[in-house]
Design a protein around this motif. Structure first.
Motif, mmCIF file in Angstrom:
data_model
loop_
_atom_site.group_PDB
_atom_site.id
_atom_site.type_symbol
_atom_site.label_atom_id
_atom_site.label_comp_id
_atom_site.label_asym_id
_atom_site.label_seq_id
_atom_site.Cartn_x
_atom_site.Cartn_y
_atom_site.Cartn_z
ATOM 1 N N GLY A 177 0.808 -1.211 0.000
ATOM 2 C CA GLY A 177 0.000 0.000 0.000
ATOM 3 C C GLY A 177 0.843 1.265 0.000
ATOM 4 O O GLY A 177 1.912 1.319 -0.619
ATOM 5 N N GLU A 178 0.391 2.296 0.707
ATOM 6 C CA GLU A 178 1.054 3.590 0.696
ATOM 7 C C GLU A 178 2.440 3.557 1.319
ATOM 8 O O GLU A 178 3.277 4.411 1.029
ATOM 9 C CB GLU A 178 0.191 4.629 1.427
ATOM 10 C CG GLU A 178 -1.118 4.952 0.721
ATOM 11 C CD GLU A 178 -1.890 6.043 1.434
ATOM 12 O OE1 GLU A 178 -1.402 6.525 2.492
ATOM 13 O OE2 GLU A 178 -2.970 6.420 0.942
ATOM 14 N N GLN A 179 2.701 2.594 2.184
ATOM 15 C CA GLN A 179 4.008 2.501 2.826
ATOM 16 C C GLN A 179 5.068 1.840 1.957
ATOM 17 O O GLN A 179 6.260 1.975 2.212
ATOM 18 C CB GLN A 179 3.890 1.721 4.138
ATOM 19 C CG GLN A 179 3.106 2.447 5.224
ATOM 20 C CD GLN A 179 3.092 1.631 6.498
ATOM 21 O OE1 GLN A 179 2.784 0.443 6.508
ATOM 22 N NE2 GLN A 179 3.430 2.285 7.612
ATOM 23 N N ALA A 180 4.642 1.151 0.917
ATOM 24 C CA ALA A 180 5.586 0.421 0.071
ATOM 25 C C ALA A 180 6.450 1.387 -0.736
ATOM 26 O O ALA A 180 6.011 2.451 -1.160
ATOM 27 C CB ALA A 180 4.828 -0.516 -0.865
ATOM 28 N N ARG A 181 7.699 1.001 -0.958
ATOM 29 C CA ARG A 181 8.645 1.764 -1.768
ATOM 30 C C ARG A 181 9.325 0.804 -2.743
ATOM 31 O O ARG A 181 9.358 -0.406 -2.533
ATOM 32 C CB ARG A 181 9.701 2.454 -0.897
ATOM 33 C CG ARG A 181 9.134 3.455 0.108
ATOM 34 C CD ARG A 181 8.608 4.705 -0.592
ATOM 35 N NE ARG A 181 8.141 5.708 0.370
ATOM 36 C CZ ARG A 181 6.896 5.812 0.799
ATOM 37 N NH1 ARG A 181 5.975 4.943 0.359
ATOM 38 N NH2 ARG A 181 6.549 6.762 1.650
ATOM 39 N N THR A 182 9.898 1.372 -3.815
ATOM 40 C CA THR A 182 10.623 0.531 -4.779
ATOM 41 C C THR A 182 12.130 0.534 -4.528
ATOM 42 O O THR A 182 12.873 -0.178 -5.209
ATOM 43 C CB THR A 182 10.335 0.984 -6.226
ATOM 44 O OG1 THR A 182 10.644 2.374 -6.356
ATOM 45 C CG2 THR A 182 8.877 0.768 -6.581
ATOM 46 N N GLY A 183 12.573 1.326 -3.578
ATOM 47 C CA GLY A 183 13.980 1.336 -3.197
ATOM 48 C C GLY A 183 14.131 1.932 -1.816
ATOM 49 O O GLY A 183 13.259 2.678 -1.347
ATOM 50 N N TRP A 184 15.250 1.607 -1.186
ATOM 51 C CA TRP A 184 15.500 2.110 0.158
ATOM 52 C C TRP A 184 16.946 2.553 0.313
ATOM 53 O O TRP A 184 17.863 1.820 -0.041
ATOM 54 C CB TRP A 184 15.179 1.024 1.203
ATOM 55 C CG TRP A 184 13.709 0.713 1.284
ATOM 56 C CD1 TRP A 184 13.028 -0.203 0.538
ATOM 57 C CD2 TRP A 184 12.745 1.340 2.135
ATOM 58 N NE1 TRP A 184 11.701 -0.200 0.873
ATOM 59 C CE2 TRP A 184 11.489 0.735 1.864
ATOM 60 C CE3 TRP A 184 12.806 2.326 3.120
ATOM 61 C CZ2 TRP A 184 10.323 1.099 2.522
ATOM 62 C CZ3 TRP A 184 11.647 2.688 3.784
ATOM 63 C CH2 TRP A 184 10.419 2.080 3.482
ATOM 64 N N TRP A 185 17.101 3.773 0.841
ATOM 65 C CA TRP A 185 18.417 4.291 1.189
ATOM 66 C C TRP A 185 18.837 3.702 2.536
ATOM 67 O O TRP A 185 18.023 3.581 3.453
ATOM 68 C CB TRP A 185 18.393 5.810 1.304
ATOM 69 C CG TRP A 185 18.156 6.540 0.017
ATOM 70 C CD1 TRP A 185 16.951 6.922 -0.500
ATOM 71 C CD2 TRP A 185 19.149 6.983 -0.905
ATOM 72 N NE1 TRP A 185 17.131 7.573 -1.695
ATOM 73 C CE2 TRP A 185 18.475 7.623 -1.964
ATOM 74 C CE3 TRP A 185 20.550 6.898 -0.941
ATOM 75 C CZ2 TRP A 185 19.148 8.196 -3.051
ATOM 76 C CZ3 TRP A 185 21.218 7.457 -2.018
ATOM 77 C CH2 TRP A 185 20.521 8.092 -3.051
ATOM 78 N N ILE A 186 20.120 3.371 2.635
ATOM 79 C CA ILE A 186 20.663 2.818 3.881
ATOM 80 C C ILE A 186 21.833 3.688 4.335
ATOM 81 O O ILE A 186 22.794 3.882 3.572
ATOM 82 C CB ILE A 186 21.140 1.366 3.678
ATOM 83 C CG1 ILE A 186 19.985 0.499 3.148
ATOM 84 C CG2 ILE A 186 21.697 0.800 4.981
ATOM 85 C CD1 ILE A 186 20.402 -0.913 2.802
ATOM 86 N N PRO A 187 21.778 4.236 5.554
ATOM 87 C CA PRO A 187 22.922 5.007 6.053
ATOM 88 C C PRO A 187 24.120 4.083 6.291
ATOM 89 O O PRO A 187 23.956 2.875 6.465
ATOM 90 C CB PRO A 187 22.403 5.618 7.361
ATOM 91 C CG PRO A 187 21.306 4.703 7.797
ATOM 92 C CD PRO A 187 20.694 4.143 6.542
#
Length: 254
Positions: free
Chosen positions: A102-112
Motif C-alpha cells: 500500500g502507501e508505505q511500500a517503496r521501490t527502493g530504500w536508502w541505507i545510512p
C-alpha cells in the motif's frame, strides 16, 4: 523458485573480507557473489559459505551492477560491498520494509553507512550518514550508464530511508585510500571529458580548494579532528588529479 531477497556482493580479489561479509548476510534468501575473475581465494571462500558465484568481467561499476540485476532472479536485491557488514538490526529492518504494501511500500530504500577509516569511525566530511540506495525492487531499478563510478540508480517509484546502518570497513591505511582514489580519478576524468568540461589554469587550484571547503567545513569534516583534516585534504588532492587527468585527455601528447 521464487526468491524474495538476494544479497549481491560485487568482488575482485576480496578474500580478506568476503567470508565475514557473507556471514553477515546469512539471513538472506540467497547470497550471490558477482565476481570479476578473482585470482585469490575469493571464489573458494564464497562457495564454502554456500554463496552462488557468477563470474562476470568488470567494464565499470555501473555496468557490473546492471549485469547483476539481470542475472539474479529475485524480487528484491540488496547490494553489499565486500568490505561492508549488515548488522542484525539492519537485517531485521530490511525484512520488514520489503514486506510493506500500500502507501508505505517503496521501490527502493536508502541505507545510512558508518565508514571506518584507518580504524576511526568517521562522523563528518560526507562519510556519515553517507546514504546508499542499495535495497532495490529488481524490476523497478537500473543504473545510469552516464555514471560509471559513484553509480546513480534510476528508480521507477519512490525511495524510503532506513534507520539502521551498514558498517563499512573502508580503508585500513592511507596508502590503500590513495591507491583506490588513484583508480577513481581515471573514471572521474572520463566523465568530465564526456561532458565537454575543460580544465582552465585556475581550475587546478579552485576545484581542490572548493572540495576541501565542502567536506571540511560544510559537511563538518572538522568533527573528525586530525582524521577529518587528513581525509578531506586527500579528497582535495584527488580532485586535483582528476582535473589533471582531464587535461591529459584533451591533450594526449601534452
Amino acid at each position: 523458485m521464487n526468491i524474495d531477497l538476494a544479497a549481491v556482493v560485487l568482488t575482485k580479489n576480496e578474500e580478506r573480507h568476503i567470508g565475514d561479509c557473507l556471514d553477515s548476510l546469512a539471513w538472506a534468501d540467497e547470497r550471490v557473489v558477482f565476481d570479476d575473475f578473482s585470482s585469490d581465494g575469493t571464489v573458494e571462500i564464497a562457495q564454502a559459505r554456500g554463496a552462488r558465484v557468477i563470474s562476470h568481467a568488470l567494464e565499470n561499476f555501473c555496468a557490473q551492477r546492471n549485469a547483476a540485476l539481470k542475472a539474479v532472479e529475485a524480487t528484491w536485491i540488496l547490494f553489499v560491498d565486500a568490505d561492508e557488514r549488515v548488522t542484525p538490526s539492519l537485517a531485521e529492518e530490511v525484512r520488514q520494509v520489503i514486506g510493506l504494501t500500500g502507501e508505505q511500500a517503496r521501490t527502493g530504500w536508502w541505507i545510512p553507512r558508518h565508514n571506518y577509516m584507518i580504524g576511526h569511525r568517521m562522523r563528518g566530511g560526507g562519510w556519515y550518514p553517507d546514504h546508499q540506495l542499495r535495497l532495490l525492487r529488481r524490476d523497478k531499478a537500473r543504473y545510469d550508464p552516464a555514471h560509471p563510478v559513484h553509480e546513480i540508480v534510476i528508480l521507477d517509484g519512490e525511495a524510503g530511508t532506513l534507520q539502521n546502518d551498514f558498517i563499512h570497513y573502508n580503508y585500513d591505511t592511507v596508502a590503500q585510500f590513495r591507491r583506490k582514489m588513484g583508480r577513481y580519478t581515471a573514471f572521474e576524468a572520463e566523465i568530465l571529458f564526456r561532458q565537454g568540461i575543460r580544465a582552465r589554469p585556475w581550475t587546478y587550484v579552485t576545484m581542490p580548494l572548493r572540495e576541501f571547503w565542502r567536506r571540511f567545513v560544510k559537511l563538518r569534516g572538522y568533527r573528525d579532528h586530525v582524521y577529518g583534516l587528513l581525509f578531506c585534504g586527500l579528497m582535495s588532492w584527488y580532485t586535483f588529479l582528476a582535473y589533471w587527468r582531464l587535461r591529459e585527455l584533451h591533450s594526449p601528447n601534452a
